[in-house]
Design an enzyme around this catalytic site. Structure first.
Site, PDB file in Angstrom:
ATOM      1  N   LEU A  44     -35.299 -45.095 -82.432  1.00 46.63           N
ATOM      2  CA  LEU A  44     -34.171 -44.191 -82.691  1.00 46.63           C
ATOM      3  C   LEU A  44     -33.270 -44.072 -81.473  1.00 46.63           C
ATOM      4  CD1 LEU A  44     -35.991 -41.237 -84.491  1.00 46.63           C
ATOM      5  CD2 LEU A  44     -34.326 -42.780 -85.512  1.00 46.63           C
ATOM      6  N   GLY A  45     -33.869 -44.245 -80.323  1.00 44.18           N
ATOM      7  CA  GLY A  45     -33.074 -44.119 -79.109  1.00 44.18           C
ATOM      8  C   GLY A  45     -33.941 -44.409 -77.908  1.00 44.18           C
ATOM      9  N   GLY A  93     -34.366 -43.116 -69.856  1.00 44.34           N
ATOM     10  CA  GLY A  93     -35.030 -43.571 -68.649  1.00 44.34           C
ATOM     11  C   GLY A  93     -36.537 -43.436 -68.690  1.00 44.34           C
ATOM     12  N   PHE A  94     -37.039 -42.414 -69.362  1.00 45.75           N
ATOM     13  CA  PHE A  94     -38.476 -42.213 -69.322  1.00 45.75           C
ATOM     14  C   PHE A  94     -39.203 -42.885 -70.472  1.00 45.75           C
ATOM     15  CE2 PHE A  94     -37.189 -39.006 -72.265  1.00 45.75           C
ATOM     16  CZ  PHE A  94     -38.213 -39.016 -73.189  1.00 45.75           C
ATOM     17  N   ASP A 147     -28.026 -30.862 -70.394  1.00 48.74           N
ATOM     18  CA  ASP A 147     -27.486 -32.130 -70.883  1.00 48.74           C
ATOM     19  C   ASP A 147     -27.045 -32.000 -72.335  1.00 48.74           C
ATOM     20  OD1 ASP A 147     -26.630 -34.706 -70.639  1.00 48.74           O
ATOM     21  OD2 ASP A 147     -28.588 -35.623 -70.976  1.00 48.74           O
TER      22      ASP A 147
END
Ligand SMILES: *[C@@H]1O[C@H](CO)[C@@H](O)[C@H](O)[C@H]1NC(C)=O
Ligand SMILES: *[C@@H]1O[C@H](CO)[C@@H](O)[C@H](O)[C@H]1NC(C)=O
Ligand SMILES: *[C@@H]1O[C@H](CO)[C@@H](O)[C@H](O)[C@H]1NC(C)=O
Ligand SMILES: *[C@@H]1O[C@H](CO)[C@@H](O)[C@H](O)[C@H]1NC(C)=O
Ligand SMILES: *[C@@H]1O[C@H](CO)[C@@H](O)[C@H](O)[C@H]1NC(C)=O
Length: 946
Positions: free
Chosen positions: A601-602, A605-606, A724
């Site tokens: 889905l996406g 960075g982690f 964010d």
């Protein structure tokens, strides 16, 4: 002389000799003189500050005193403005008894004082010495008092210095050791507790760590300053048990450390105690009454701990005690609170529970405690590492029906009084170390004491149900969505979780169940009987999906756990028991087709977020942490993250359903949002073949986001800052209602207006200017981002787009503010996908003003999210769809599927329960606020959005 009678003549030579001796005595020892001259040389401002005339006897110099042998025995140069260093020859002043060099600007290395055998008092404090040799304290046989405090840079460049363990032997007469603020590191050596002459030990404001050695329990110390160690992660810690034997103690400053555990009852022995400061530690448990009645104690500080029980009152006259930011229950505790604290005392107040069981209402978010109608019914603490005995005080919980204390380290007998609990139905004490015999429980009680190796009593009653009986499938067919039918059937679902972080879910679902029951009761159809709830398993996907499936997402069945169950008595109330909020990795593996690329889905960075389908068809989203970022620290952080996520629950925030930890796998499971990220619908609808969002939908989304953010900022238990917020992190459900996601950057703030310096996180284009510049963040930075999102909703343009030709338009926030003033330009900037009517234009204008307000340059001029909600509500009302879809799930409605009902409860909890406590919770901003886990620091950008 000539008149002296003959018998005395014989004395003449003697007198002469004596006179000679006296003269010699007045003349300084050449060695000592050399040291003083050296000192004159190493001081950079000797000429200005030392009025030491050359060519006169140094024993007559100001600030210098000698003994009869011409040895310097006192050097008194305190507050003398000295600058420079001490000469290396300094320790050869072996006759020196008193040295006062305090409050100067001396620097450089301290010479070793080893062997200054006459030295009694040495004041070197208030300087800026840079290093201290390891043997500084050797052979100081006469030393009684030494002060090195306020030399903040002592060995600081080489990582600080340690208190030499040899101190007692090398300075056996030491009475006063004052080493505050001088870069001490490491633990306090046990030998210090054994110094028989020591009266004052002052070690405040250093970087000392570790526990106070037990040897202190026999020390003679009267004044003890250990306060305010500076370590971020570690300070002085461990229990206060060392205090017990310090019977001479008068003043104890222990504040600003990490001391934990209860205040020992043995403080009753500290009869000389006048001042005890324990504030800012991690103390738990009750304040011993004996402490409060100490005759001389007049100044007690207990603030900022996790102390519980009745608020302390000092008995001594005119005495002061402060105790804010603890879990005290008030002047007197409610009986159920007293009973539960009695239980907690029996198991030694484990930190996690002690911090959670605060205040005077156990039905309010106490870990492992659930209530029905204001009475405690469930005590659910399996696998909590509880060490100790079962308190008889549990028998005072008159409605207690279900006790799960399996897999702990409970010892001793089961108190007889528990057999008197008429409401008790289940008592799981398996896998402990209890001894028998069991008290005579009635046959109604399902007692389990399996796996208690030393249990020697008669075996427990045979009636407990060892194996799950087959599920009694609800009468309705799985597809029956008929409301009246559902209304008739009553389904009580209780998640009994075994993992602490899931307790929130437990409390939530059981409360939902209770509300459901209550509603039934109001209808007069079912008697609410908490004691007659029956464990009832689901059989996979065979049950009524509307009532069960979604909750089962968090229950064990969908995730492959095991359910134990007994069959129903003559009741239509069922209870689902989910063993765990922990989900087997295997289950998630199969749900995501072994983390198939197609299911992504996406990514961020982690790690990567995958779509998943459980075997019963439930959709989930699984965040999988990159194995490269996994370490022990990351594991702690992962758990901290889960802890935060379970605390922030609101219908406009994406909720966590579970998690998995196995080997290198760290997975978080979220509800799946079928329509994906707002960014997709706002910026890429053409590419994806979607309908553009109508203005009505955009308004609803804006309000949903505002509500979610308002909850984070002010209504959750702590103030959280998202950091964010952007369309890629706003997810849309079936109905295009929005939820804010990605709490990976979530930061909890001491309070809404307090700024927190953080590593800069977030996404450029949405960052508030002050955050981008200073890294200091407040909730107002989120408000800024929200304003940018509003601009995007209006224009359909992304916050930042380097490809936009016209440089002015690249940064939406600044461009928007410019064109806002120009009616024509503004109209041209509105998303062409919007169908504009006068009414819509008017609405857009209001939202544009709100967007401008939210992005004010000065954080103080930005409104809070509550204001945004207030502006948006009437706007949405105006555009409210005729079918009432929007706001209906505020209350608990039996027509709704259970998950929605649970959500409804979450919402009312969010807006009522937490709202009530907002002041107290926000006030309660002590050091235990979970820091944002760094492992989650990276911004996650949805694959569908940019
Ligand atoms: C003591 O701790 C503070 C805060 O963590 C740190 O800045 C300082 O460098 C430490 N000093 C020493 C000597 O380790
Ligand atoms: C007081 O001290 C004595 C010996 O030092 C100890 O035996 C006793 O238990 C202490 N009192 C309390 C209440 O702990
Ligand atoms: C108690 O506090 C009051 C007000 O701060 C102060 O004036 C008083 O001296 C304190 N009493 C003692 C015994 O410390
Ligand atoms: C119980 O004792 C064990 C071993 O001493 C310890 O590791 C554990 O932390 C204790 N549990 C609690 C809740 O204090
Ligand atoms: C009980 O304590 C022992 C040692 O104190 C420890 O090894 C064991 O893991 C503990 N059991 C539980 C269930 O905490």
């Amino acid at each position: 002389m000539a008149a002296v009678p003959p018998p005395f003549l014989i004395l003449i030579p003697l007198l002469a000799a004596a006179a000679l001796t006296l003269t010699t005595a007045a003349t300084i020892d050449p060695g000592d003189l050399a040291v003083l001259e050296d000192l004159r040389g190493t001081l950079t401002n000797a000429a200005d500050v030392l009025a030491w005339p050359k060519h006169t006897d140094a024993c007559g110099w100001p600030h210098v005193s000698c003994d009869r042998a011409g040895r310097v025995n006192n050097l008194d140069l305190k507050n003398a403005n000295l600058a420079g260093t001490l000469p290396a020859s300094f320790p050869t002043l072996t006759a020196l008894q008193d040295l006062s060099l305090q409050n100067n600007a001396l620097s450089g290395p301290l010479p070793s004082f080893a062997g200054m055998a006459s030295l009694r008092h040495a004041y070197l404090n208030g300087n800026d010495f840079l290093s201290i040799p390891a043997d500084f304290f050797s052979d100081l046989a006469d030393l009684e008092e030494i002060c090195l405090d306020d030399n903040p840079r002592l060995n600081a460049s080489t990582g600080g210095w340690r208190i030499p363990p040899t101190l007692p032997a090398s300075a056996p007469q030491l009475r006063v050791l004052r080493l505050d603020n001088c870069s001490l590191v490491g633990p306090i050596p046990p030998s210090l507790g054994a110094m028989t002459a020591l009266q004052s030990l002052m070690l405040a404001y250093n970087n000392l760590t570790g526990a106070i050695p037990p040897a202190f329990a026999s020390s003679t110390i009267q004044t003890l300053w250990l306060n305010n160690q500076r370590g971020d992660a570690d300070r002085l810690s461990g229990p206060l048990s060392f205090l017990a034997g310090m019977t001479r103690l008068q003043q104890a400053w222990l504040h600003g450390n990490h001391f934990s555990g209860p205040i020992p009852d043995a403080v009753a022995n500290l009869t000389q105690l006048t001042q005890l400061w324990l504030n800012g530690n991690r103390l738990v448990g009750l304040v011993p009454p004996a402490l409060l009645s100490l005759p001389l104690l007049h100044d007690l500080k207990l603030d900022d701990n996790a102390l519980v029980g009745p608020a302390p009152v000092l008995l001594a006259r005119g005495a002061n005690v402060t105790f804010s930011h603890n879990g005290f229950c008030g002047a007197a505790c409610a009986p159920e609170v007293t009973a539960l604290l009695g239980f907690l005392a029996g198991v030694g107040f484990p930190q996690r529970l002690a911090e959670s069981w605060a205040g005077n209402d156990p039905c309010r978010d106490w870990l492992g405690v659930s209530c029905y109608q204001g009475k405690v019914t469930l005590l659910n603490l399996p696998g909590y590492g509880l060490n100790g005995t079962l308190s008889a005080s549990l028998a005072n919980l008159s409605a207690l029906s279900d006790v799960r204390l399996n897999a702990n380290n409970l010892t001793g007998r089961v108190p007889d009084s528990l057999a008197g609990l008429t409401s008790l139905r289940k008592l799981d004490l398996s896998t402990n170390d209890l001894t028998g015999p069991l008290p005579p429980f009635t046959h109604d009680v399902d007692v389990n004491v399996d796996g208690n190796p030393s249990f020697n009593g008669p075996s427990p009653p045979a009636h407990r149900s060892p194996t799950p009986t087959p599920p009694s499938t609800p009468a309705d067919s799985p597809n029956n969505n008929n409301n009246t039918n559902k209304k008739k059937k009553s389904t009580l679902v209780v998640l009994a979780v075994t993992v602490p972080v899931a307790i929130t879910v437990l409390a939530l679902v059981s409360l939902a169940a209770v509300l459901l029951l209550r509603k039934k009761n109001n209808n007069g159809s079912v008697q609410p009987q908490a004691s007659s709830v029956v464990v009832h398993p689901r059989s996979g996907s065979g049950s009524d999906p509307d009532n069960l499936v979604k909750v089962a997402m968090a229950s064990s069945d969908s995730f492959g756990g095991t359910s134990s169950a007994t069959s129903s008595r003559d009741s239509d109330i069922h209870m689902i028991e989910a063993r765990s909020f922990v989900i087997a990795v295997q289950v998630l593996r199969s749900a995501t087709k072994n983390f198939a690329q197609d299911n992504v889905l996406g990514r961020g960075g982690f790690g990567v977020v995958y779509k998943g389908v459980l075997h019963d068809g439930t959709m989930i989203a699984v965040k999988r942490m990159e194995s490269s970022v996994i370490s022990n620290k990351a594991l702690d952080e992962f758990q901290a993250e889960i802890a935060i996520l379970t605390k922030v629950r609101h219908r406009n925030l994406v909720s966590i359903l579970g998690y998995a930890i196995e080997g290198n796998e760290r997975l978080l499971v979220y509800e799946h949002m079928s329509n994906g990220a707002l960014s997709k619908h706002l910026f890429q609808w053409k590419v994806h073949g979607l309908e553009p969002l109508s203005w009505k939908k955009r308004l609803n989304i804006a309000l949903d986001v505002a509500r979610g953010m308002e909850y984070l900022h002010t209504l959750a238990q702590q103030c959280y800052i998202h950091r964010d917020l952007k369309p890629a992190n706003i997810l849309l459900g079936d109905d295009f209602r929005a939820k804010v996601s990605d709490f990976g950057l979530l930061k909890s703030a001491p309070d809404g207006n307090f700024s927190v310096a953080t590593r800069l996180a977030g996404t450029f284009g949405y960052l508030a200017p002050e955050y981008a510049v200073t890294g200091k963040i407040t909730t107002k930075a989120d408000v800024f981002s929200f304003g940018v999102v509003l601009m995007e909703l209006i224009t359909g343009m992304t916050a930042i787009d380097e490809r936009r030709i016209d440089e002015e338009t690249r940064y939406l926030a600044s461009w928007f503010c410019q064109i806002r003033k120009d009616e024509e330009k503004f109209r041209a900037a509105i998303d062409p996908a919007l169908v504009l009517t006068d009414e819509i234009l008017e609405s857009i204008s209001v939202i544009a003003d709100l967007a401008g307000h939210c992005t004010s340059r000065e954080p103080l001029q930005r409104p809070d999210m509550g204001h945004a909600v207030t502006v948006l509500v009437p706007m949405v009302e105006k555009w409210k769809p005729s079918n009432n879809e929007a706001e209906d799930y505020m209350g608990i409605d039996l027509h709704l599927p259970l998950l929605q009902m649970v959500k409804g409860w979450q919402e009312s909890e969010a807006s009522m329960t937490d709202g009530d406590s907002i002041l107290s919770r926000l006030d309660d901003s002590k050091g235990s606020i979970p820091a944002r886990p760094a492992g989650f620091a990276e911004s996650f950008t949805s694959a569908d959005g940019r």
